[in-house]
Design a protein around this motif. Structure first.
Motif, short mmCIF file in Angstrom:
data_model
loop_
_atom_site.label_atom_id
_atom_site.label_comp_id
_atom_site.label_asym_id
_atom_site.label_seq_id
_atom_site.Cartn_x
_atom_site.Cartn_y
_atom_site.Cartn_z
N ILE A 5 0.85 -1.18 0.00
CA ILE A 5 0.00 0.00 0.00
C ILE A 5 0.89 1.24 0.00
N HIS A 7 0.59 5.54 -0.36
CA HIS A 7 -0.23 6.74 -0.50
C HIS A 7 0.61 7.97 -0.15
N TYR A 31 -10.09 2.08 4.30
CA TYR A 31 -9.37 1.45 5.42
C TYR A 31 -10.00 1.88 6.74
N LEU A 70 -0.61 -4.57 3.32
CA LEU A 70 -1.95 -5.04 3.64
C LEU A 70 -1.85 -6.55 3.71
#
Length: 313
Positions: A5, A7, A31, A70
């Motif tokens: 993941i 971001h 999430y 994740l």
């Protein structure tokens, strides 16, 4: 290996003054807040290049980076176990779980669980935490459970459970005759001596159970219980604490109690009932996509209905 993941987020004016975990939960609705908190504690989140705490306040223009895994769930095999499906769409499944069916695989129960059955019904559930299961029922408790079918639905349902907006009503057949309904508000934690049991303990987690009388019998009462919290064995522990243990409960039920002048059929029926007489009868929640309030009801299972019929006679 899990899914990577990544971001890169810029805090905007709307999040100014919020806690970091609160702001990220709003900006990343796929999430859950608890998952974001875990990433922060693991050091997978950076605020302006430094390691923050979940409670740190944020301001407009600050840069947040997330580099996390994740994690994949431990592999659970799909099994063709029949399911009683009350409702199904692309976001939700509502299941009427029979007594005797374990929810999650665990020590001594690697197969034959609700999770195995769900993966056979919908293999895509393998991509979700615990195959979409967001709450549980004890093995020998029957009744309604909701299962998420998407990550967004999973996050929304977890949020509703945390906000206590999911309405869960149970029918419980208890020993004794309470005069009226009431509320049990007592903290629940591990029993100080028997770690397999729960108990009302001073340093336990807050727990609240409301109950009202549904039907009075000679020496037993059918109660409708409403949960505010969802602690392990909550209704079983709270009703035993109040002096009205559940009929058939092998852990918290105490000795067998027979009605005065009980018939032989009633004696046999009570002795033969070897599980807690507890059924999740009604479930209500907001649909994660439409926001519509939905509710479902499940009739009493045959064994509990038969016991009630016998006690009424």
């Amino acid at each position: 290996m899990g899914t990577r993941i990544e971001h890169d987020i810029l805090i905007d004016e709307q999040q100014t003054g919020q806690r970091l975990d609160q702001a990220l939960a709003a900006l990343l609705p796929d999430y859950s807040r608890s998952r974001i908190q875990q990433w922060i504690r693991e050091g997978a989140v950076r605020l302006e290049g430094t390691a923050p705490r979940p409670r740190d306040k944020v301001a407009a223009g600050q840069q947040v980076t997330i580099r996390a895994e994740l994690e994949e769930e431990q592999r659970v095999s799909a099994e063709p176990i029949p399911l009683r499906i009350q409702y199904e769409d692309r976001h939700l499944l509502v299941i009427d779980k029979p007594a005797g069916l374990v929810v999650h695989p665990g020590a001594g129960n690697r197969e034959g669980t609700l999770q195995n059955a769900l993966l056979h019904h919908d293999p895509q559930l393998a991509e979700l935490p615990r195959s979409g299961i967001v709450h549980r029922l004890d093995k020998d408790t029957s009744g309604l459970m909701v299962v998420a079918r998407s990550l967004a639905a999973h996050t929304a349902l977890v949020a509703q459970l945390q906000a206590r907006s999911v309405r869960r009503e149970y029918l419980a057949l208890v020993n004794g005759c309470p005069v009226a309904g009431g509320t049990v508000e007592a903290p629940i934690g591990r029993h100080p001596r028997d770690r397999k049991r729960m108990a009302v303990v001073e340093r336990g987690r807050p727990a609240t159970t409301h109950y009202r009388v549904e039907e009075r019998l000679a020496a037993h009462t059918l109660l409708r219980c409403f949960l505010e919290t969802g602690r392990t064995h909550q209704i079983r522990v709270h009703m035993a604490h109040a002096g009205y243990p559940l009929v058939g409960d092998p852990v918290y039920g105490g000795r067998l109690r027979l009605p005065p002048r009980a018939t032989e059929a009633q004696r046999q029926a009570l002795r033969a009932f070897q599980r807690q007489a507890l059924h999740a009868a009604r479930l209500a929640l907001d649909h994660p996509e439409s926001g519509e309030r939905l509710s479902w009801e499940a009739p009493l299972p045959e064994d509990m209905a038969a016991l009630l019929a016998c006690l009424r006679s």
